[in-house]
Design a protein around this motif. Structure first.
Motif, PDB file in Angstrom:
ATOM      1  N   MET A  22       0.841  -1.194   0.000  1.00  0.00           N
ATOM      2  CA  MET A  22       0.000   0.000   0.000  1.00  0.00           C
ATOM      3  C   MET A  22       0.882   1.252   0.000  1.00  0.00           C
ATOM      4  O   MET A  22       1.956   1.279   0.584  1.00  0.00           O
ATOM      5  N   ALA A  23       0.400   2.293  -0.625  1.00  0.00           N
ATOM      6  CA  ALA A  23       1.073   3.594  -0.594  1.00  0.00           C
ATOM      7  C   ALA A  23       0.005   4.655  -0.372  1.00  0.00           C
ATOM      8  O   ALA A  23      -1.128   4.512  -0.831  1.00  0.00           O
ATOM      9  N   SER A  24       0.358   5.694   0.362  1.00  0.00           N
ATOM     10  CA  SER A  24      -0.599   6.772   0.622  1.00  0.00           C
ATOM     11  C   SER A  24       0.058   8.108   0.347  1.00  0.00           C
ATOM     12  O   SER A  24       1.292   8.235   0.364  1.00  0.00           O
ATOM     13  N   TYR A  25      -0.782   9.108   0.105  1.00  0.00           N
ATOM     14  CA  TYR A  25      -0.296  10.464  -0.171  1.00  0.00           C
ATOM     15  C   TYR A  25      -1.120  11.443   0.642  1.00  0.00           C
ATOM     16  O   TYR A  25      -2.353  11.473   0.534  1.00  0.00           O
ATOM     17  N   ASN A  26      -0.449  12.232   1.480  1.00  0.00           N
ATOM     18  CA  ASN A  26      -1.135  13.235   2.293  1.00  0.00           C
ATOM     19  C   ASN A  26      -1.489  14.444   1.438  1.00  0.00           C
ATOM     20  O   ASN A  26      -0.631  15.011   0.759  1.00  0.00           O
ATOM     21  N   VAL A  27      -2.759  14.864   1.506  1.00  0.00           N
ATOM     22  CA  VAL A  27      -3.218  15.978   0.675  1.00  0.00           C
ATOM     23  C   VAL A  27      -2.819  17.318   1.282  1.00  0.00           C
ATOM     24  O   VAL A  27      -2.354  18.221   0.595  1.00  0.00           O
ATOM     25  N   PHE A  28      -2.979  17.471   2.602  1.00  0.00           N
ATOM     26  CA  PHE A  28      -2.628  18.725   3.277  1.00  0.00           C
ATOM     27  C   PHE A  28      -1.712  18.413   4.457  1.00  0.00           C
ATOM     28  O   PHE A  28      -2.132  18.466   5.617  1.00  0.00           O
ATOM     29  N   PRO A  29      -0.445  18.069   4.218  1.00  0.00           N
ATOM     30  CA  PRO A  29       0.425  17.615   5.298  1.00  0.00           C
ATOM     31  C   PRO A  29       0.743  18.675   6.332  1.00  0.00           C
ATOM     32  O   PRO A  29       1.171  18.353   7.436  1.00  0.00           O
ATOM     33  N   GLU A  30       0.534  19.960   6.020  1.00  0.00           N
ATOM     34  CA  GLU A  30       0.871  21.019   6.962  1.00  0.00           C
ATOM     35  C   GLU A  30      -0.254  21.317   7.949  1.00  0.00           C
ATOM     36  O   GLU A  30      -0.078  22.118   8.861  1.00  0.00           O
ATOM     37  N   GLU A  31      -1.413  20.681   7.777  1.00  0.00           N
ATOM     38  CA  GLU A  31      -2.560  20.971   8.623  1.00  0.00           C
ATOM     39  C   GLU A  31      -2.676  19.940   9.744  1.00  0.00           C
ATOM     40  O   GLU A  31      -2.073  18.866   9.704  1.00  0.00           O
ATOM     41  N   THR A  32      -3.477  20.261  10.760  1.00  0.00           N
ATOM     42  CA  THR A  32      -3.731  19.296  11.824  1.00  0.00           C
ATOM     43  C   THR A  32      -4.787  18.274  11.421  1.00  0.00           C
ATOM     44  O   THR A  32      -4.884  17.217  12.020  1.00  0.00           O
ATOM     45  N   PHE A  33      -5.592  18.586  10.389  1.00  0.00           N
ATOM     46  CA  PHE A  33      -6.495  17.600   9.795  1.00  0.00           C
ATOM     47  C   PHE A  33      -5.913  17.224   8.443  1.00  0.00           C
ATOM     48  O   PHE A  33      -5.826  18.061   7.547  1.00  0.00           O
ATOM     49  N   VAL A  34      -5.466  15.973   8.320  1.00  0.00           N
ATOM     50  CA  VAL A  34      -4.704  15.556   7.142  1.00  0.00           C
ATOM     51  C   VAL A  34      -5.469  14.467   6.393  1.00  0.00           C
ATOM     52  O   VAL A  34      -5.475  13.310   6.804  1.00  0.00           O
ATOM     53  N   PRO A  35      -6.132  14.802   5.305  1.00  0.00           N
ATOM     54  CA  PRO A  35      -6.723  13.755   4.464  1.00  0.00           C
ATOM     55  C   PRO A  35      -5.652  13.123   3.576  1.00  0.00           C
ATOM     56  O   PRO A  35      -4.648  13.748   3.258  1.00  0.00           O
ATOM     57  N   TYR A  36      -5.863  11.883   3.187  1.00  0.00           N
ATOM     58  CA  TYR A  36      -4.919  11.238   2.292  1.00  0.00           C
ATOM     59  C   TYR A  36      -5.635  10.247   1.393  1.00  0.00           C
ATOM     60  O   TYR A  36      -6.769   9.837   1.670  1.00  0.00           O
ATOM     61  N   VAL A  37      -4.983   9.883   0.291  1.00  0.00           N
ATOM     62  CA  VAL A  37      -5.492   8.890  -0.646  1.00  0.00           C
ATOM     63  C   VAL A  37      -4.561   7.681  -0.607  1.00  0.00           C
ATOM     64  O   VAL A  37      -3.369   7.805  -0.302  1.00  0.00           O
ATOM     65  N   ILE A  38      -5.117   6.512  -0.907  1.00  0.00           N
ATOM     66  CA  ILE A  38      -4.393   5.251  -0.765  1.00  0.00           C
ATOM     67  C   ILE A  38      -4.551   4.446  -2.046  1.00  0.00           C
ATOM     68  O   ILE A  38      -5.618   4.433  -2.661  1.00  0.00           O
TER      69      ILE A  38
END
Length: 282
Positions: A1-17
């Protein structure tokens, strides 16, 4: 599996996998006999499939997160239910989801909140600074040598005054520190910029000491600022609220592995008074 953080600088971090997964399955039902396709060994029960998904991490602090994940599993086979359409192969798929908490043993510090630093006005020889932030929600750090001046005060802007000092564990101004009273007059100058200006006085604390006492002190000190401004003749209608925020809204991260001087430098920025603009100048 690999994931990518969409907003890594925020305290709420969505990501795609996205990823690959090896699946072993065993079709069965409530009857004692094996299913027909399974009994005939008409397909492989070890297949290579894929997964796509989304997730999030919400940082409660720099080590603990609340997280969730939703995955779509593409199995690579049409036999999960022991049946495959002989004319139209469509691979079976299923969803999984979960919620939970995570603790980072080796956690990098959260990124410091961006601040807009004071910039001297053009063609001036004194210490007057003009703050030209125009975006709602800007944060401005005002040092004790500034004279606060704005051509327009924007709703949502927060002015931080880290140089406003109090005697330890009290709400009494530390008048022995040079520049401390100047900081108070800078707050007064800001609040008196225009008649229609409305503000909230905020008190903050650093992380040393009990959290409950820090919360209490931040509230006491914010109210002390309010009383001082009123004693100085500031219109009471300008101050719409007073709040102590304790350690809930740090200006900077207080490093764990730092020299005492570095730690104190961060704590000074957190141990501050703020003026939040509720209604700006026209």
């Amino acid at each position: 599996m690999a994931s990518y953080n969409v907003f890594p600088e925020e305290t709420f971090v969505p990501y795609v996998i996205a990823g690959l997964e090896l699946l072993n399955f065993e079709p069965d039902d409530a009857t004692p006999s094996p299913l027909r396709g399974n009994a005939a060994a008409g397909y492989s029960k070890n297949v290579l499939g894929g997964a796509l998904g989304v997730g999030f991490e919400m940082f409660i602090n720099d080590k603990v997160t609340f997280n969730g994940k939703l995955l779509l599993h593409l199995t690579g086979t049409d036999w999960i239910d022991d049946y495959s359409n002989p004319t139209n192969f469509r691979q079976d798929a299923y969803l999984t989801f979960g919620l939970g908490f995570a603790y980072y043993i080796f956690a990098p510090p959260l990124p410091e909140k961006p601040v807009v630093m004071a910039a001297p006005a053009n063609n001036t020889t004194n210490i007057t600074n003009v703050y030209n932030t125009t975006i709602k929600g800007d944060t401005v750090v005002v040092v004790e040598t500034d004279t606060v001046y704005r051509t327009k005060i924007v709703k949502g802007t927060v002015y931080n005054f880290p140089g406003t000092l109090f005697i330890v564990n009290t709400d009494e101004f530390n008048t022995a520190v040079p520049g401390n009273m100047q900081n108070l007059h800078n707050i007064k100058t800001l609040v008196n910029q225009c008649p229609e200006l409305r503000v909230e006085i905020q008190g903050h604390a650093s992380h040393e000491g009990p959290a409950a006492r820090n919360q209490e002190l931040s509230d006491m000190r914010a109210r002390k600022i309010q009383r001082w401004l009123l004693d100085q003749g500031v219109d009471p209608n300008k101050i719409v609220s007073v709040v102590g925020l304790g350690v809930s809204d740090d200006a900077v991260h207080e490093p764990e592995n730092a020299t005492p001087a570095q730690l104190e430098a961060a704590r000074i920025l957190n141990r501050r008074m703020s003026v939040k603009v509720v209604e700006g100048c026209k």
